[in-house]
Design an enzyme around this catalytic site. Structure first.
Site, PDB file in Angstrom:
ATOM      1  N   GLY A  71       0.821  -1.206   0.000  1.00  0.00           N
ATOM      2  CA  GLY A  71       0.000   0.000   0.000  1.00  0.00           C
ATOM      3  C   GLY A  71       0.856   1.257   0.000  1.00  0.00           C
ATOM      4  N   THR A  72       1.926   1.250   0.762  1.00  0.00           N
ATOM      5  CA  THR A  72       2.804   2.419   0.838  1.00  0.00           C
ATOM      6  C   THR A  72       3.390   2.740  -0.533  1.00  0.00           C
ATOM      7  OG1 THR A  72       3.337   1.994   3.150  1.00  0.00           O
ATOM      8  CG2 THR A  72       4.885   3.344   1.914  1.00  0.00           C
ATOM      9  N   ASN A 150      -7.863   4.194   9.342  1.00  0.00           N
ATOM     10  CA  ASN A 150      -7.406   2.945   9.946  1.00  0.00           C
ATOM     11  C   ASN A 150      -7.635   2.890  11.460  1.00  0.00           C
ATOM     12  OD1 ASN A 150      -5.439   5.047   9.438  1.00  0.00           O
ATOM     13  ND2 ASN A 150      -3.956   3.788  10.508  1.00  0.00           N
ATOM     14  N   GLN A 178      -7.904   0.469   3.852  1.00  0.00           N
ATOM     15  CA  GLN A 178      -8.796  -0.066   4.882  1.00  0.00           C
ATOM     16  C   GLN A 178     -10.207  -0.338   4.355  1.00  0.00           C
ATOM     17  OE1 GLN A 178      -7.900  -1.147   7.712  1.00  0.00           O
ATOM     18  NE2 GLN A 178      -5.874  -0.227   7.932  1.00  0.00           N
ATOM     19  N   GLY A 199      -2.628  -5.898  -0.072  1.00  0.00           N
ATOM     20  CA  GLY A 199      -3.057  -7.286   0.006  1.00  0.00           C
ATOM     21  C   GLY A 199      -3.281  -7.785   1.423  1.00  0.00           C
ATOM     22  N   THR A 236      10.129  -7.454 -12.191  1.00  0.00           N
ATOM     23  CA  THR A 236       9.497  -8.724 -12.524  1.00  0.00           C
ATOM     24  C   THR A 236       8.293  -8.982 -11.620  1.00  0.00           C
ATOM     25  OG1 THR A 236      11.603  -9.597 -13.240  1.00  0.00           O
ATOM     26  CG2 THR A 236       9.913 -11.218 -12.709  1.00  0.00           C
ATOM     27  N   CYS A 324       2.538   5.482  24.174  1.00  0.00           N
ATOM     28  CA  CYS A 324       3.541   4.470  24.477  1.00  0.00           C
ATOM     29  C   CYS A 324       3.605   3.359  23.438  1.00  0.00           C
ATOM     30  CB  CYS A 324       3.259   3.862  25.838  1.00  0.00           C
ATOM     31  SG  CYS A 324       3.724   4.992  27.138  1.00  0.00           S
TER      32      CYS A 324
END
Lengths: 393, 280
Positions: A71-72, A150, A178, A199, A236, A324
């Site tokens: 996705g990035t 998300n 999402q 995916g 490829t 955190c």
């Protein structure tokens, strides 16, 4: 210990059917799809079948589907590929609550001298479309707004947004990582020009994504190389993963109704019972426009990482927007943009379901969560202060 | 996921000494809801002035709760003079170590102890007496200096891990760097290596570098779209350029191209350069 996996917005289980579909392409069917011989040709055929299945889920033409690595990459390729085609235009519009794959591209573009407009959201995580109307200029090269968030699951009015952008003749990209597989999308009747999907968010493996590019959209390839993907993405073809994604899209289409009825009912049940059994809980995000699988709740006066680790100790896997857990010291940029008060922002927990979740699992969570929150509130200095202020002790 | 030791997990899942002592001899509270963690520590002394009972309440992550629990166990039976010597490293060591990013949890324990002892003695640790360096998390120079000294910190990142200072908007990073430098000098340790600065250029070098940067980084992007750019003159740090071809008609060129050229030249040549567009 049993595992109750309710962190499907982070990643999903690879469907057994997907694994099975992929396996031959790691062993006997190892050909290169570009080869001239029959051995590559049979693989090429499978790649094309997978492309058809992805296109079918999205209501797109197969020629508009470009396979990427994630996705990035799709987000980067879309935004930077369009900017590269409109070098004279140096303005980028996005939202304040995007995933890092768009958010950090915006920061990068800002450093490179682009003007970046980030649309704000309200307390429920909704955009004000007038901000978009006023934000667009002749200099705007591309608008990129996520389909669904998300962290909160809030769905943006993508078609309306696309209409506004389209009227100004500007390409419109949406990060739909999402949304795809969770809600129906039909690109044949849509104002979207480019769409990213990943995916591993829909039961295919990690390491495969898609960028949809509507016919006629100006685009310069981000990954420069061979002629693969009609020259729009060199490299490829990752055949086993492409085949796996095709299978996952076929399954997603089949399971769409289950997702929007049974899974949605499970989510609603979980949300409702949490609100009924635990005091001082806020639901984050517009409840009327939300993905069927996501619920984000904030437990006041306790901290998210503590909740997660106690859940994890019982085999329950969720996530949090607390400082955190993000590795930074501030709560998530999404909750901050929504103005979630600090009493609640640090104590946010996201449960995201999939078709593999069951009612028993929800009951297991509901059996333990109230005790965990009560225990942490018992340790927290603020809970007693709060009760005192309410005259409850 | 953080790699917590078994001892951290144990003190988180089964924290010792949770609560508040009624009518305590000393009480200390640090942190806040906004900061994401807070600790309230209270203790009671016996006739021999040793800590007889000590309790905590903590809002925060697993390591914050574990650090608080560990602190109370360390403190039991100590005199205040002994307790004062407990450092954040002692807390971390007791727990078998903490992830470096989480060291601020142990520092919070030590700070609460300090405030509680001061409270017993009728003193006050007032934040107002010190300069707030990090506004996002309200961290003072005193806390930063102490953390650097006690933990031999060398970088801004480490200071953030130990005190949270600099973990928000990052505006205070230069100030933290200055503090690190002066404290380390004081400690007789070498200052951290200075960041590589762009070399001072002679005029000839500067002109050459500007020409190269325009040729390599800027012009190709413009040419791709039918435009171009000429370097007209350089006067001190002012760079005069003229737009050619398609670019010269573009009404919006002024803001965006100037910005683009300036960003590029600052990146590759010198931070001080200013670009001006001339029409000729």
């Amino acid at each position: 210990m049993k595992t109750v996996y309710v962190d499907n917005n982070a990643t999903t289980m690879v469907a057994p059917e997907v694994v099975e579909a992929m396996l031959p392409y790691f062993s006997e069917l190892y050909g290169n799809a570009s080869s001239m011989h029959f051995f590559g040709g049979q693989v090429q055929k499978k790649v094309n079948e997978a492309r058809d299945k992805v296109a079918d889920l999205l209501g797109a033409d197969p020629t508009e589907i470009v396979f990427t690595s994630c996705g990035t990459e799709s987000d980067n390729a879309a935004i930077r590929g369009v900017l590269d085609s409109y070098l004279e235009k140096r303005h980028f519009i996005t939202s304040r609550v995007e995933h890092a794959a768009v958010n950090n591209v915006a920061t990068y573009l800002g450093r490179k001298g682009y003007r970046v407009t980030e649309l704000l959201v309200d307390r429920k995580g909704r955009l004000d479309l007038d901000d978009l109307r006023e934000g667009i200029t002749d200099q705007t090269a591309i608008v990129s707004i996520m389909y669904a968030n998300n962290e909160t699951g809030v769905i943006f009015p993508i078609e309306e947004i696309g209409q506004i952008v389209k009227e100004r003749g500007i390409p419109f990209h949406t990060d739909a990582v999402q949304a795809v597989g969770k809600i129906p999308i039909n690109l044949a009747k849509s104002t979207i020009d480019m769409l990213s999907l990943s995916g591993h968010k829909l039961h295919a493996p990690k390491g495969i994504g898609v960028l949809y590019i509507r016919k006629g959209t100006r685009f310069s390839p981000f990954m420069i190389g061979g002629h693969q993907e009609s020259g729009r993405r060199g490299g490829t073809e990752n055949v086993p993963y492409v085949v796996g994604l095709g299978k996952a899209c076929e399954l997603a289409k089949k399971n769409m109704e289950d997702e929007n009825t049974r899974v949605k009912a499970l989510r609603d049940y979980l949300e409702k019972r949490i609100l009924e059994t635990i005091p001082n809980v806020l639901v984050n995000g517009d409840r009327n426009h939300k993905l069927p699988n996501t619920v984000s709740v904030s437990f006041e006066y306790v901290e998210g990482e503590s909740i997660l680790i106690m859940l994890s100790d019982l085999g329950i896997c969720a996530s949090s927007g607390s400082a955190c857990t993000s590795g930074s010291l501030e709560p998530s940029h999404v909750l901050r943009a929504m103005g979630v008060p600090f009493t609640a922002a640090h104590g946010s927990i996201r449960f995201s379901l999939s078709i593999y979740n069951t009612k028993e699992e929800m009951d297991y969570i509901l059996e333990h969560l109230p005790r965990i929150i009560a225990r942490l509130r018992d340790i927290s200095p603020f809970w007693k202060d709060y009760l005192k202020s309410q005259g409850k002790t | 996921m953080w790699e917590y030791t078994d001892k951290v997990k144990d003190h988180f899942l089964n924290p010792r000494n949770v609560g508040e002592i009624e009518d305590p001899d000393g009480i200390g509270e640090v942190g806040s809801l906004a900061c994401g963690d807070a600790l309230r520590l209270s203790f009671k002394l016996d006739e021999k002035k040793r800590i007889k009972d000590v309790k905590f309440k903590t809002f925060g992550c697993a390591s914050a709760i574990a650090s608080s629990s560990a602190l109370t166990e360390i403190l039991k039976g100590r005199t205040l003079e002994e307790a004062e010597k407990v450092s954040n490293q002692d807390i971390a060591t007791y727990l078998g170590g903490l992830p470096e990013e989480k060291m601020h949890c142990s520092v919070m324990g030590r700070e609460a102890l300090e405030v509680a002892i001061a409270n017993y003695r009728g003193q006050k640790v007032k934040k107002e007496d010190f300069e707030v360096v990090c506004n996002c998390f309200g961290v003072t120079d005193r806390e930063i200096v102490k953390a650097i000294r006690e933990n031999d910190l060398k970088t801004v990142e480490q200071v953030t891990y130990y005190t949270k200072a600099g973990g928000g908007c990052a505006k205070c990073h230069p100030k933290i760097e200055t503090i690190i430098e002066s404290v380390r000098k004081d400690m007789g340790k070498e200052a951290p290596p200075p960041k590589p600065e762009k070399k001072k250029l002679t005029n000839i070098q500067k002109i050459k570098l500007i020409e190269e940067t325009i040729g390599r980084e800027i012009a190709p992007a413009l040419k791709a779209d039918g435009g171009d750019l000429d370097l007209i003159d350089i006067d001190g740090n002012k760079v005069f350029v003229a737009l050619r071809g398609k670019c010269s008609f573009c009404p919006s060129s002024e803001v965006t191209l100037k910005q683009y050229v300036e960003t590029k030249l600052r990146e590759f040549v010198s931070d001080e350069l200013e670009v001006e567009e001339v029409r000729q």
